[in-house]
Motif scaffolding. Structure first.
Motif, mmCIF file in Angstrom:
data_model
loop_
_atom_site.group_PDB
_atom_site.id
_atom_site.type_symbol
_atom_site.label_atom_id
_atom_site.label_comp_id
_atom_site.label_asym_id
_atom_site.label_seq_id
_atom_site.Cartn_x
_atom_site.Cartn_y
_atom_site.Cartn_z
ATOM 1 N N ALA A 70 11.098 101.035 138.812
ATOM 2 C CA ALA A 70 10.291 100.803 137.615
ATOM 3 C C ALA A 70 10.061 102.102 136.854
ATOM 4 O O ALA A 70 10.185 102.148 135.619
ATOM 5 N N ALA A 71 9.736 103.157 137.576
ATOM 6 C CA ALA A 71 9.482 104.440 136.926
ATOM 7 C C ALA A 71 10.732 104.970 136.240
ATOM 8 O O ALA A 71 10.673 105.489 135.115
ATOM 9 N N SER A 72 11.877 104.829 136.900
ATOM 10 C CA SER A 72 13.119 105.327 136.304
ATOM 11 C C SER A 72 13.445 104.582 135.019
ATOM 12 O O SER A 72 13.857 105.188 134.021
ATOM 13 N N SER A 73 13.268 103.267 135.009
ATOM 14 C CA SER A 73 13.543 102.482 133.806
ATOM 15 C C SER A 73 12.551 102.817 132.699
ATOM 16 O O SER A 73 12.918 102.878 131.514
ATOM 17 N N ALA A 74 11.304 103.041 133.070
ATOM 18 C CA ALA A 74 10.290 103.413 132.077
ATOM 19 C C ALA A 74 10.583 104.783 131.476
ATOM 20 O O ALA A 74 10.304 105.021 130.290
ATOM 21 N N VAL A 75 11.142 105.700 132.271
ATOM 22 C CA VAL A 75 11.550 107.002 131.738
ATOM 23 C C VAL A 75 12.664 106.822 130.707
ATOM 24 O O VAL A 75 12.635 107.419 129.629
ATOM 25 N N VAL A 76 13.648 105.995 131.030
ATOM 26 C CA VAL A 76 14.728 105.728 130.077
ATOM 27 C C VAL A 76 14.166 105.089 128.806
ATOM 28 O O VAL A 76 14.632 105.360 127.691
ATOM 29 N N ALA A 77 13.131 104.268 128.959
ATOM 30 C CA ALA A 77 12.486 103.627 127.810
ATOM 31 C C ALA A 77 11.569 104.583 127.051
ATOM 32 O O ALA A 77 11.006 104.206 126.016
ATOM 33 N N ARG A 78 11.396 105.797 127.581
ATOM 34 C CA ARG A 78 10.600 106.851 126.931
ATOM 35 C C ARG A 78 9.148 106.444 126.748
ATOM 36 O O ARG A 78 8.533 106.678 125.711
ATOM 37 N N LEU A 136 20.616 104.661 142.831
ATOM 38 C CA LEU A 136 21.590 104.660 141.746
ATOM 39 C C LEU A 136 20.896 104.943 140.408
ATOM 40 O O LEU A 136 21.421 105.696 139.575
ATOM 41 N N ALA A 137 19.721 104.359 140.219
ATOM 42 C CA ALA A 137 18.963 104.612 138.995
ATOM 43 C C ALA A 137 18.442 106.044 138.960
ATOM 44 O O ALA A 137 18.478 106.707 137.913
ATOM 45 N N LEU A 138 17.966 106.543 140.095
ATOM 46 C CA LEU A 138 17.458 107.910 140.146
ATOM 47 C C LEU A 138 18.552 108.925 139.854
ATOM 48 O O LEU A 138 18.310 109.958 139.212
#
Length: 414
Positions: A126-134, A189-191
């Motif tokens: 969740a955190a990794s996707s939220a980082v990509v979402a800025r 993989l996301a990290l």
């Protein structure tokens, strides 16, 4: 995305199918928005309502945050505030401010305070996707999750994740699980994408080598789920509770599909990073998929994939779960992209035809989460409709390349 073989017509190239996937994904998102609670996200019932006593759960909060982040990246309005809400919940009431890590529920709502790898993998995702979402606060949440995973759960000696601890990290559960390591592989993989650190791809390969290439390959590519601390299989684990939602007895075809897809993502990611990439990754993915179809699909006189099998590959729990079929469709799409073979196109269509007919609930919204052996709606394992993550990802994965994690692939396409 690799171009699919032009020798046959593929749904992966069809504008109509692309539009259908996008429409279905947006329908799922609209339903899931009602799961918002003050302390995170809760579990919706069959009609998309929160029960009066609903409590936020870390698993659902992390999965919803990840899903809404992907939707925001994909240009779907109304999701940014939901991502921010999820970040605040994971950084606040769901986090253990005293000892670090995450509870399953806010402390005041649960007597259980242990920390398990499964939940922490989803927090990292969740955190990794939220980082990509800025989104604001996402980077701090990501750094916190990475610190806990590397400091508490990752075992360099084993090349895999430890399973669980009590609240203060003093007592460790005498168990190793394939399920938590599978979702850790997904998170790693996301990290790797978000941090640019290829060590996460090495850690993912180490997990896959142990769980899949060693244990599953030695068991006719049927995934062994439960192990001792020394990674010895426990074949009778939960034999008296065969329909457990997270640790069922026997082997789970749905996880074989999920592993097959993740193995292909790992292969593609390592190739893109120009890292050593074992040839057995593709073969293991093929065999996992092949045997999940052979022993799981239409094996008891009715279509659908059974939940679990025993060690002779006979069905044990014959219920059909929605997440299993979502993962089967995603795995067939991944193998189709990777191999360009007609058989995977056929399976892809088969799984979507079944899900559209049996799982998708056009009257009440979302997907029915469970069917009984006669393919009638039931709630023996999973009640209600709490899960957005599996079905929503199944609407995205067929349209994205294998070499990037979902959020990063969506951002690269935008």
């Amino acid at each position: 995305m690799d171009d699919v073989n032009r020798d046959f017509s593929s749904w992966l190239r069809s504008p109509g199918h692309t539009a259908w996937l996008m429409q279905e994904g947006n329908r799922l998102l609209a339903f899931a928005k009602a799961s918002k609670l003050p302390q995170g996200f809760g579990n919706l019932d069959d009609l998309g309502r929160l029960p009066a006593d609903a409590v936020a759960e870390t698993m659902n909060t992390a999965r919803m945050t990840h899903s809404f982040a992907m939707a925001h990246i994909n240009g779907i309005p109304g999701c940014a505030a939901l991502v921010d809400h999820g970040i605040a919940a994971l950084a606040g009431p769901l986090r253990d401010a005293e000892h670090g890590g995450w509870f399953a529920r806010p402390l005041e709502h649960s007597a259980e305070t242990g920390k398990n790898a499964y939940l922490h993998a989803f927090v990292a995702l969740a955190a990794s996707s939220a980082v990509v979402a800025r989104r604001p606060g996402a980077q701090a949440l990501l750094e916190d999750a990475i610190q806990v995973i590397t400091g508490r759960f990752w075992s360099e000696e084993e090349g895999a994740m430890r399973e669980s601890f009590d609240r203060d990290w003093r007592n460790e559960e005498s168990y190793r699980g394939a399920n938590s390591n599978m979702h850790s592989t997904e998170a790693f993989l996301a990290l790797a994408d978000v941090t640019g650190d290829a060590h996460w791809l090495d850690r993912a390969l180490s997990i896959v080598e142990r769980v899949i290439h060693q244990h599953a390959a030695g068991n006719n590519h049927q995934v062994i789920e439960h192990f001792t601390l020394q990674w010895q299989p426990i074949p009778d684990y939960n034999v008296d509770k065969p329909n457990d939602g997270f640790r069922p007895y026997g082997t789970t075809p749905g996880h074989a599909f999920e592993w097959a897809r993740l193995v292909l993502h790992l292969e593609a990611a390592r190739r893109k990073a120009r890292l050593e990439t074992p040839a057995w990754l593709l073969e293991d993915a093929r065999r996992l998929f092949e045997n999940a179809c052979r022993y799981g699909w239409d094996v008891d006189g009715a279509p659908g994939i059974v939940y679990t099998l025993d060690w002779e590959n006979s069905p044990v729990v014959r219920h059909r779960l929605h997440w299993t079929h979502a993962e089967a469709a995603a795995a067939s799409a991944a193998l189709l992209q990777r191999t360009h073979e007609q058989q995977y196109e056929d399976w892809y269509r088969t799984f979507w035809e079944f899900s559209e007919t049996m799982f998708i609930d056009y009257e009440n919204g979302s997907w029915r989460h469970e069917l009984n052996p006669q393919n009638q709606p039931s709630a023996d394992i999973w009640a209600g409709k709490p899960d957005l993550y599996h079905a929503y990802q199944a609407t995205l994965l067929p349209l994205l390349p294998l070499e990037q994690s979902l959020a990063t692939a969506l951002a690269s396409r935008a």
